[in-house]
Motif scaffolding. Structure first.
Motif, PDB file in Angstrom:
ATOM      1  N   PHE A   1       5.582   1.372  -3.873  1.00 55.06           N
ATOM      2  CA  PHE A   1       4.366   1.057  -4.997  1.00 55.06           C
ATOM      3  C   PHE A   1       5.124  -0.019  -6.099  1.00 55.06           C
ATOM      4  O   PHE A   1       4.211  -1.192  -6.383  1.00 55.06           O
TER       5      PHE A   1
ATOM      6  N   ARG B   1       5.460  -3.223  -4.086  1.00 53.15           N
ATOM      7  CA  ARG B   1       3.619  -3.900  -4.885  1.00 53.15           C
ATOM      8  C   ARG B   1       3.290  -4.096  -5.758  1.00 53.15           C
ATOM      9  O   ARG B   1       2.726  -5.385  -5.713  1.00 53.15           O
TER      10      ARG B   1
ATOM     11  N   SER C   1       2.901   4.515   6.097  1.00 48.48           N
ATOM     12  CA  SER C   1       1.192   3.611   5.300  1.00 48.48           C
ATOM     13  C   SER C   1       0.400   5.164   5.812  1.00 48.48           C
ATOM     14  O   SER C   1       1.367   6.355   6.352  1.00 48.48           O
TER      15      SER C   1
ATOM     16  N   GLU D   1      -2.642   2.171  -3.005  1.00 44.17           N
ATOM     17  CA  GLU D   1      -2.753   1.284  -2.319  1.00 44.17           C
ATOM     18  C   GLU D   1      -4.893   0.396  -2.129  1.00 44.17           C
ATOM     19  O   GLU D   1      -4.495  -0.721  -2.014  1.00 44.17           O
TER      20      GLU D   1
ATOM     21  N   ARG E   1      -4.872  -3.033  -1.376  1.00 46.16           N
ATOM     22  CA  ARG E   1      -6.169  -4.024  -0.509  1.00 46.16           C
ATOM     23  C   ARG E   1      -7.241  -4.943  -1.019  1.00 46.16           C
ATOM     24  O   ARG E   1      -7.665  -5.913  -0.382  1.00 46.16           O
TER      25      ARG E   1
END
Length: 407
Positions: free
Chosen positions: A310, A313, A331, A398, A402
């Motif tokens: 995280f 990202r 994932s 996520e 996405r």
């Protein structure tokens, strides 16, 4: 957040001519510093004049009610009102409003010597992005720093900063520091409280900025009131920030230590007790504790992997080669698959142990191994369940990324 429309304030991207003519901004956050601000400004102006540096003195006022703003203006300083309260908020507003190529910031309580800033300027001119003062090398006047800060808080937090982030700084929380304006603006600093001091250093290191350190002095401040800094509250905020910006040390290292300690004990004790001499024996109680160490350690490792993913990202930790490999591997689907394997393996061991127990009519077991296998199996089921829920937590995290990639 910041009152960028205040008189005299220019936001980034405007006032190019004014900015290009100013090499150095001396920035002071201010909240009711009428007792000392005049002396600080005089020292700063004297420094700029003696060394013929094109500069400005900028006061980031955080809502003073004692006339500090008027005193500063009368001495030629530029005053920027910052509406959001907090040390970090005041400094971020001042950094945004600064016109200088470089900024040297310091408290307006007369504890720092604004007449002796040349070592900072020279390091900046030589290419450093951030120059930290070191009060322990420059000299701390008697009574200038509380004993608890001098011998515990600052050394411990500075050590943690060096350990976690490999930062070559020995006085992590010195308030007198200089930096290249555009480099620090580009970091996108966020914290509004005292932990802003830690964030600046940590984010600079993570962004591979050039960091240097010079000796500086610390004098007894000239205020009659208590300082804004609160020892335990602000110390905790600094420590919390350092931990949150290092998932490796917050989660992964403790998790690896727990698993590393627990697994060998599980392997040794699974076949029965181990005795040391006549009076010492490691038996089922130690075995149970070892199993729980492994469960907790695995949980921390999974949480650490999710936190690191995280952080990469979200952009507040760099995407190192190791982080990129983690992002490519981690994932929700893969974690769920691992969770299912662990759950089924633990369930199989549990059923085997129950079968062994039933074969003796659920009475006294003749072997040390069966109850130990049962405990290992139940812990494996627990790890599987925890991993499955962590996988779906990862999926929830996520979702925004996405959506962003699809837009």
């Amino acid at each position: 957040m910041f009152d960028a429309e205040a008189k005299g304030v220019q936001t980034p991207g405007t006032g190019t001519a004014a900015r290009s003519s100013v090499e150095l901004t001396i920035l002071m956050p201010c909240l009711n510093e009428a007792e000392t601000i005049a002396q600080c400004i005089r020292k700063a102006n004297d420094f700029l004049s003696r060394h013929k540096i094109a500069g400005e003195v900028l006061i980031a006022d955080n809502g003073s009610t004692d006339g500090s703003q008027l005193l500063a203006s009368e001495l030629g300083a530029r005053v920027v009102p910052i509406s959001e309260r907090g040390y970090g908020a005041a400094l971020m507003g001042g950094i945004e409003a600064a016109r200088g190529t470089y900024i040297i910031m310091g408290d307006a309580d007369d504890s720092y010597d604004f007449s002796n800033l040349l070592p900072f300027v020279e390091k900046l001119r030589d290419g450093a992005d951030l120059v930290m003062g070191n009060r322990f090398k420059g000299g701390i006047a008697p009574g200038a720093m509380p004993v608890l800060h001098r011998y515990l808080g600052n050394p411990v937090l500075s050590f943690i900063g060096r350990l976690f982030f490999n930062i070559p700084v020995n006085d992590f929380h010195c308030g007198l520091r200089g930096f290249r304006t555009d480099a620090i603006r580009n970091l996108g600093l966020q914290t509004t409280g005292m932990e802003f001091a830690s964030e600046m250093v940590v984010r600079s290191a993570l962004s591979s900025l050039a960091i240097a350190e010079v000796p500086t002095t610390l004098s007894v401040d000239g205020r009659s009131r208590a300082p804004h800094l609160k020892t335990w509250r602000d110390g905790w905020r600094h420590l919390k920030f350092l931990l949150m910006y290092s998932p490796r040390w917050l989660f992964l290292v403790p998790g690896a230590v727990l698993v590393g300690a627990g697994l060998p004990l599980v392997g040794i004790l699974v076949q029965g007790p181990v005795r040391f001499g006549a009076n010492i024996a490691l038996d089922v109680n130690t075995f149970i504790a070892a199993c729980f160490l492994v469960v907790l350690g695995v949980q921390l490792i999974v949480l650490g992997a999710i936190a690191r993913m995280f952080a990469s990202r979200a952009g507040f930790l760099p995407q190192t080669s190791r982080a990129k490999r983690l992002l490519g591997w981690l994932s929700t689907d893969r974690l769920v698959q691992i969770a299912i394997i662990l759950f089924l393996a633990g369930l199989s061991g549990t059923l085997w142990a129950v079968k062994q127990w039933s074969d003796v009519g659920f009475g006294q077991l003749p072997s040390y191994i069966v109850p130990r296998i049962l405990l290992i199996s139940l812990c494996t089921v627990l790890i599987g369940v925890q991993t499955a829920f962590a996988a779906f937590l990862l999926g929830v995290i996520e979702i925004p990324f996405r959506r962003k990639s699809l837009s």
